[in-house]
Design an enzyme around this catalytic site. Structure first.
Site, short mmCIF file in Angstrom:
data_model
loop_
_atom_site.label_atom_id
_atom_site.label_comp_id
_atom_site.label_asym_id
_atom_site.label_seq_id
_atom_site.Cartn_x
_atom_site.Cartn_y
_atom_site.Cartn_z
N ASP A 216 -18.95 8.46 -30.04
CA ASP A 216 -18.08 9.34 -30.56
C ASP A 216 -18.54 9.48 -31.92
O ASP A 216 -18.00 10.55 -32.62
CB ASP A 216 -16.57 9.21 -30.54
CG ASP A 216 -16.25 9.35 -28.70
OD1 ASP A 216 -16.39 10.23 -28.47
OD2 ASP A 216 -15.86 8.26 -28.33
N LYS B 246 -16.57 -0.29 -36.94
CA LYS B 246 -17.78 -0.18 -36.35
C LYS B 246 -18.90 -0.95 -36.82
O LYS B 246 -20.01 -1.25 -36.13
CB LYS B 246 -17.86 1.18 -35.65
CG LYS B 246 -16.87 1.84 -34.87
CD LYS B 246 -16.83 1.28 -33.31
CE LYS B 246 -15.95 1.91 -32.54
NZ LYS B 246 -16.20 1.81 -31.15
#
Length: 421
Positions: free
Chosen positions: A146, A97
């Site tokens: 998350d 990410k």
């Protein structure tokens, strides 16, 4: 001394030998013979992917992550080869990410500087040095997460010089919350699940004049997530460049989530190889299988109710609009597996399989390779996917121990002990 781990059942042993219960469905919308045309290029395109690689490769600390051979696992799975793209060291953030959120922040701030100053181009180095801090400091980015995406956005905001607010939902661990806050972001814990946090972030951003930097797309919001997904293609491009032409993968098993990662993987191989691209199997937690449900309905659907799963980064109930435009025609299969399969795979990779190098893989990193193991252990599923002893499989280990406390609890020992074994 580490001893060889007795891997789970290989081909032919079937479900009775301990294979995790799974659902596997062929994608009725797949267009296997189609080229990667203009409509798909409006979602993700080769030129923008190359631009992302050219930019990100200049950032401090950039290096391609390892593509690890797992011959022990491959032998037990009854396939010719398994390659594992290990993202656990990416930019020190521990996750792929890092490539997406931070790149989108860079693109956003660079565009703002261009509009305000009229300069032709803004480099990351100029933003890092604070040359345009009077412009960037007046801006705030936000997102729901998350854990890993929010950490990337917060890192990018800290590095490039803007404000940042990150929304987490009620089950995100305090360790992941602290990792985000360490970059100076304000962290807001919101009741409900990930999708509830997405809606809260969008509403608060609209009221405060912030910019949402999300990894999911919806009606009216596509440009920034497109930058995020182009950042993800850097990882895929690294993997492709490391694989000889004569040994291209026949299959890719990839994590689901909202679909952005899977779409980036699909697109990168599709625009190069066309109909010769690998078979793509998208793997999701059985309690958060929004892509599987959408494929079954032949349209995007949203899940209702509890979508909590140990695979926290894949705990998503709503499919990304643009990701679905690529996956609907591009994915070959969708499958689900349970949390127990993910935890078992974390432990297996930590031990190493029949001499394989031990790997630190977080709970959301292992869905793809756990899906491969489940298919490999069932003769009927192997036949449906076309997996045999000549198959070459590529999987992406998308995170390391991004929650060290949870990792140790699930695996039974800390990540440093695995890395030192």
């Amino acid at each position: 001394m580490r001893t060889a781990h007795a891997c789970a059942a290989g081909a032919g042993d079937g479900a009775a030998a301990g294979a995790a219960p799974v659902r596997l469905a062929a994608n009725a919308l797949a267009q296997r013979g189609a080229d990667y045309g203009a409509a798909l290029a409006r979602v993700l395109d080769e030129q923008s992917s190359a631009a992302a690689l050219a930019e990100i490769s200049t950032w401090p600390g950039y290096a391609p992550t390892p593509l690890v051979e797992l011959p022990g696992f491959a032998a037990r799975a009854g396939v010719a080869q398994v390659r594992y793209k290990d993202e656990s060291g990416r930019f020190g953030l521990g996750s792929f990410k890092a490539l997406g959120g931070a790149y989108a922040v860079y693109r956003l701030l660079g565009a703002a500087v261009q509009r305000r100053t009229g300069v032709d181009a803004v480099t990351a180095a100029e933003l890092v040095d604070g040359r345009y801090r009077t412009v960037t400091a007046a801006l705030t980015v936000c997102c729901a997460t998350d854990g890993n995406h929010g950490r990337s956005v917060a890192w990018g905001a800290s590095m490039f010089g803007c404000g940042c607010v990150i929304y987490i939902h009620e089950t995100v661990s305090v360790e992941r919350e602290a990792a985000i806050a360490a970059f100076g972001a304000r962290v807001v814990r919101n009741p409900g699940n990930y999708d509830d946090a997405v809606h809260r972030a969008a509403a608060d951003a609209a009221a405060a004049g912030w910019t949402v930097v999300s990894d999911t797309t919806y009606d009216g919001y596509t440009d920034i997530p497109r930058d995020v997904m182009h950042g993800y293609t850097v990882m895929v491009d690294e993997a492709r460049r490391a694989i000889p032409e004569r040994a291209l993968p026949t299959h890719i098993f990839i994590q689901g989530g909202v679909g952005g990662l899977a779409a980036a993987v699909c697109a990168r191989f599709w625009w190069e190889l066309g109909p010769r691209r690998p078979q793509l199997v998208v793997v999701e937690p059985d309690r958060a299988a929004c892509l599987y449900a959408s494929a079954a309905a032949r349209r995007r659907v949203s899940l209702q109710g509890d979508i909590d799963t140990v695979m926290a980064g894949l705990s998503c109930g709503e499919v990304s609009l643009l990701a679905w435009e690529i996956l609907a025609p591009g994915a070959d299969f969708f499958m689900t597996l349970d949390d127990a399969a993910a935890v078992a795979m974390m432990r297996l990779l930590a031990e190493g399989c029949d001499g394989d190098r031990p790997l630190v893989a977080g709970e959301s990193a292992v869905a793809g390779i756990a899906g491969l193991q489940a298919v490999a252990a069932d003769a009927q599923l192997r036949g449906r996917v076309g997996l045999d002893d000549r198959s070459r499989v590529l999987v992406f280990g998308t995170e390391g121990d991004t929650d060290p406390v949870l990792y140790e609890r699930l695996v039974g020992r800390p990540a440093d002990a695995v890395r030192g074994s």
